[in-house]
Design a protein around this motif. Structure first.
Motif, short mmCIF file in Angstrom:
data_model
loop_
_atom_site.label_atom_id
_atom_site.label_comp_id
_atom_site.label_asym_id
_atom_site.label_seq_id
_atom_site.Cartn_x
_atom_site.Cartn_y
_atom_site.Cartn_z
N THR A 43 0.83 -1.21 0.00
CA THR A 43 0.00 0.00 0.00
C THR A 43 0.86 1.26 0.00
N MET A 44 1.91 1.27 0.82
CA MET A 44 2.78 2.44 0.86
C MET A 44 3.49 2.67 -0.46
N MET A 45 3.90 1.59 -1.14
CA MET A 45 4.54 1.74 -2.45
C MET A 45 3.59 2.38 -3.45
N LEU A 46 2.33 1.97 -3.45
CA LEU A 46 1.36 2.50 -4.41
C LEU A 46 1.00 3.94 -4.08
N ILE A 47 0.87 4.28 -2.79
CA ILE A 47 0.54 5.66 -2.42
C ILE A 47 1.72 6.58 -2.66
N ALA A 48 2.95 6.08 -2.44
CA ALA A 48 4.14 6.92 -2.63
C ALA A 48 4.35 7.30 -4.09
N TRP A 49 3.82 6.53 -5.02
CA TRP A 49 4.01 6.82 -6.44
C TRP A 49 3.44 8.20 -6.79
N TYR A 96 5.44 2.49 29.31
CA TYR A 96 6.22 1.79 28.28
C TYR A 96 5.65 2.03 26.89
N VAL A 97 4.31 1.92 26.77
CA VAL A 97 3.67 2.11 25.47
C VAL A 97 3.91 3.52 24.95
N ALA A 98 3.81 4.53 25.85
CA ALA A 98 3.95 5.91 25.42
C ALA A 98 5.39 6.25 25.05
N VAL A 99 6.35 5.85 25.89
CA VAL A 99 7.74 6.26 25.68
C VAL A 99 8.44 5.40 24.63
N VAL A 100 8.35 4.07 24.78
CA VAL A 100 9.11 3.17 23.90
C VAL A 100 8.34 2.85 22.63
N ALA A 101 7.10 2.35 22.77
CA ALA A 101 6.34 1.89 21.60
C ALA A 101 5.70 3.01 20.81
N THR A 102 5.80 4.25 21.30
CA THR A 102 5.20 5.38 20.57
C THR A 102 6.22 6.47 20.30
N ALA A 103 6.74 7.13 21.34
CA ALA A 103 7.67 8.25 21.12
C ALA A 103 8.93 7.78 20.39
N LEU A 104 9.61 6.79 20.95
CA LEU A 104 10.83 6.29 20.32
C LEU A 104 10.53 5.64 18.98
N ALA A 105 9.47 4.83 18.92
CA ALA A 105 9.16 4.09 17.70
C ALA A 105 8.82 5.02 16.54
N PHE A 106 7.96 6.01 16.78
CA PHE A 106 7.56 6.89 15.68
C PHE A 106 8.69 7.83 15.28
N ALA A 107 9.53 8.25 16.23
CA ALA A 107 10.69 9.06 15.86
C ALA A 107 11.62 8.28 14.95
N ALA A 108 11.86 7.01 15.27
CA ALA A 108 12.71 6.16 14.42
C ALA A 108 12.06 5.93 13.07
N TRP A 109 10.75 5.68 13.07
CA TRP A 109 10.02 5.39 11.82
C TRP A 109 10.05 6.59 10.88
N PHE A 110 9.74 7.77 11.40
CA PHE A 110 9.72 8.97 10.56
C PHE A 110 11.13 9.37 10.12
N THR A 111 12.14 9.07 10.93
CA THR A 111 13.51 9.29 10.48
C THR A 111 13.84 8.39 9.31
N GLY A 112 13.40 7.13 9.38
CA GLY A 112 13.59 6.22 8.26
C GLY A 112 12.90 6.71 7.00
N LEU A 113 11.68 7.22 7.14
CA LEU A 113 10.96 7.77 5.98
C LEU A 113 11.68 8.96 5.39
N ARG A 114 12.41 9.71 6.23
CA ARG A 114 13.17 10.86 5.73
C ARG A 114 14.32 10.42 4.83
N HIS A 115 14.96 9.29 5.14
CA HIS A 115 16.20 8.91 4.48
C HIS A 115 16.08 7.71 3.55
N LEU A 116 14.97 6.99 3.58
CA LEU A 116 14.81 5.78 2.78
C LEU A 116 13.55 5.87 1.93
N PRO A 117 13.48 5.13 0.83
CA PRO A 117 12.25 5.08 0.04
C PRO A 117 11.11 4.52 0.89
#
Length: 306
Positions: free
Chosen positions: A98-104, A207-228
């Motif tokens: 889905t992300m590949m098709l929307i990113a096009w 745990y959910v707020a700090v690790v599974a949300t704050a840390l996780a989404f910061a890492a995820w959006f950083t990956g979206l910044r630098h990777l396809p």
């Protein structure tokens, strides 16, 4: 590979979130559960990056917070109550395609045959790993999980398109804070007073707020910044892998041969998606030359606005 490794932090953290939510968080309060996940995470990141939105980022934060946090968190919470974790994870495993098709159309990243093949292999691995005769699927649950996958995929690509010149931690904090603020009044109107939180529940929310949300989404959006976007989506397949391995290590579940074969297929899809991108990242997606980009040869120097 450092961006791949950093991005992988997100699905690994999200994989542990299934277990923590199921074991320790209140099952009948999805709106408060989503709000208490989003708002504290946003405040933590705001404390680290004391920046306020400017200009268009006021309404962008509202839109992205609604898609990536408010609606997505509630839909995932509902799906987890109506579906077995295996089925919910399998539906979410369609997000790389889905992300590949929307990113096009949105960020001009045309899906390539190798990327689509890697996503198909990974999806097949998730199905083989998780669909082991599990019963209990419901149409509303499947629709909620599919809607969560579509909403998050669209929101993540919009984040990639809008966040190129914005600090990642700051934009993530704005989204989480906006999403939590949207949810609080709705939760109060629909679910009444906030739930009473015992010490284990409070620790689980932390745990959910700090690790599974704050840390996780910061890492995820950083990956979206630098990777396809397709590459990031493939890394997201590590989410159900983490869930299965955690169930084996903590809950005493037995890892069957079928699950092991599915796990190998998922990892093969992720590795295939990365290896096909290496040469292209080195050339066509190399970091821009700051001098040539800011001061092109035949263009006047830009004036600095006050």
């Amino acid at each position: 590979m450092r961006w791949v490794a950093l991005t992988a932090v997100a699905p690994a953290a999200w994989g542990t979130n299934y277990f923590v939510t199921h074991e320790y968080l209140p099952a009948d309060r999805p709106l408060y559960g989503a709000a208490l996940r989003a708002l504290p995470a946003g405040l933590v990141l705001l404390a680290l990056r004391r920046q306020r939105p400017r200009g268009a980022w006021w309404w962008r934060s509202a839109v992205l917070g609604l898609l990536n946090m408010s609606v997505f968190f509630v839909l995932v919470y509902v799906a987890s109550q109506l579906l077995p974790t295996s089925i919910a994870s399998t539906v979410m495993a369609a997000s790389p395609l889905t992300m590949m098709l929307i990113a096009w159309p949105l960020v001009s990243e045309r899906p390539r045959t190798a990327g689509l093949a890697a996503a198909a292999i990974g999806l097949g691995g998730v199905c083989l790993m998780l669909l082991t005769g599990v019963k209990g699927a419901s149409v509303p649950g499947v629709l909620a999980s599919a809607a969560a996958m579509l909403v998050s995929s669209f929101g993540h690509i919009l984040t990639k398109r809008w966040s190129a010149d914005t600090d990642v931690l700051a934009s993530t904090a704005w989204q989480l804070t906006a999403g939590g603020l949207f949810l609080l009044p709705v939760a109060a109107a629909v679910e009444g007073p906030p739930p009473e939180l015992s010490t284990p529940t409070l620790l689980a929310f932390g745990y959910v707020a700090v690790v599974a949300t704050a840390l996780a989404f910061a890492a995820w959006f950083t990956g979206l910044r630098h990777l396809p976007a397709g590459t990031v989506g493939l890394i997201g397949l590590l989410n159900p892998v983490t869930g299965v391995l955690l169930g084996t290590a903590v809950a005493g579940e037995v890892l069957t041969l079928q699950q092991l074969c599915g796990l190998v297929l998922v990892l093969a899809g992720v590795v295939l998606g990365q290896s096909k991108r290496t040469g292209r990242r080195d050339s066509s997606q190399a970091p821009p030359d700051p001098v040539s980009d800011v001061c092109p040869a035949q263009a006047p120097l830009p004036t600095r606005s006050p």
